[in-house]
Design a protein around this motif. Sequence first.
Motif, PDB file in Angstrom:
ATOM      1  N   ILE A  79       0.851  -1.194   0.000  1.00  0.00           N
ATOM      2  CA  ILE A  79       0.000   0.000   0.000  1.00  0.00           C
ATOM      3  C   ILE A  79       0.886   1.242   0.000  1.00  0.00           C
ATOM      4  N   ASN A  80       0.620   2.148  -0.927  1.00  0.00           N
ATOM      5  CA  ASN A  80       1.418   3.365  -1.074  1.00  0.00           C
ATOM      6  C   ASN A  80       0.843   4.530  -0.283  1.00  0.00           C
ATOM      7  N   HIS A  81       1.687   5.528  -0.075  1.00  0.00           N
ATOM      8  CA  HIS A  81       1.282   6.755   0.626  1.00  0.00           C
ATOM      9  C   HIS A  81       0.659   7.758  -0.336  1.00  0.00           C
ATOM     10  N   ARG A  82      -0.347   8.476   0.159  1.00  0.00           N
ATOM     11  CA  ARG A  82      -0.835   9.701  -0.478  1.00  0.00           C
ATOM     12  C   ARG A  82      -1.256  10.650   0.632  1.00  0.00           C
ATOM     13  N   CYS A  83      -0.984  11.933   0.425  1.00  0.00           N
ATOM     14  CA  CYS A  83      -1.379  12.922   1.434  1.00  0.00           C
ATOM     15  C   CYS A  83      -2.891  13.114   1.472  1.00  0.00           C
ATOM     16  N   ASP A  84      -3.594  12.702   0.409  1.00  0.00           N
ATOM     17  CA  ASP A  84      -5.055  12.698   0.431  1.00  0.00           C
ATOM     18  C   ASP A  84      -5.549  11.252   0.388  1.00  0.00           C
ATOM     19  N   CYS A  85      -4.985  10.439   1.254  1.00  0.00           N
ATOM     20  CA  CYS A  85      -5.250   8.998   1.280  1.00  0.00           C
ATOM     21  C   CYS A  85      -6.729   8.674   1.508  1.00  0.00           C
ATOM     22  N   ASN A  86      -7.115   7.450   1.130  1.00  0.00           N
ATOM     23  CA  ASN A  86      -8.490   6.996   1.359  1.00  0.00           C
ATOM     24  C   ASN A  86      -8.566   5.962   2.482  1.00  0.00           C
TER      25      ASN A  86
END
Length: 219
Positions: A79-86
């Motif tokens: 699972i990757n990071h995103r600053c607007d993650c779900n």
Amino acid sequence: MIHPKTELRFVNSEIGYGVFATEFIPKGTILYVKDELEIKVSKAKFKRMDQTHRDIVEKFSYMDECGVRIVSWDHAKYINHRCDCNSMSTGYGFEIAIHDIAKDEEITDEYGLFNIPEPVQIDCQCLNCRKVLLPTDIDENYKRWDVLVQDAIEYIYHVEQPLWDVMDTVTRSEIMQFLSSQSDYRSVIHLKYDDHSANQNNVISGKRNSVEPVGVSCC
């Protein structure tokens, strides 16, 4: 263990692989639980490893509140990071969908909750990308993240939960007590690694109605 309605897919040559939903996954769905098959690497064991194995553990693990590195046995480790993650980790140790996740949408996480030891440059290409992950992210953002997590937890008893029975009985009990207003909400700041366990009393009061998960027995 990761939610069964997910699969590993190649994203691109820069990112590598990611985890995607194979069906619609609604907000409030438990997406990951730390089960009995997870590989636990203590601080002492990590220090004894050769550099090759250290690099693998560094890449595929997260650090829990006890300073133990957890390497998932399944594709949860991709699972990757995103600053607007779900998806986001909770103070209870499991991860939950903080938004509805569409079929074929990538499942993304907030790495700021994973006790990163040093700054990490990122470019998640979202409007609010922080550009760098910092060890202090949890201190600066936990209140905002708590709002998202606590709101998602409200939906736990209203959507199907394939991972409910995989979750340990203590965590299930804590969630049921919180949602029945018998205990306080456990903040995500609880996930912060602290040698002196100074964060164990970080709680936020919350009241919820007493109901049960869809298709899940709470007895």
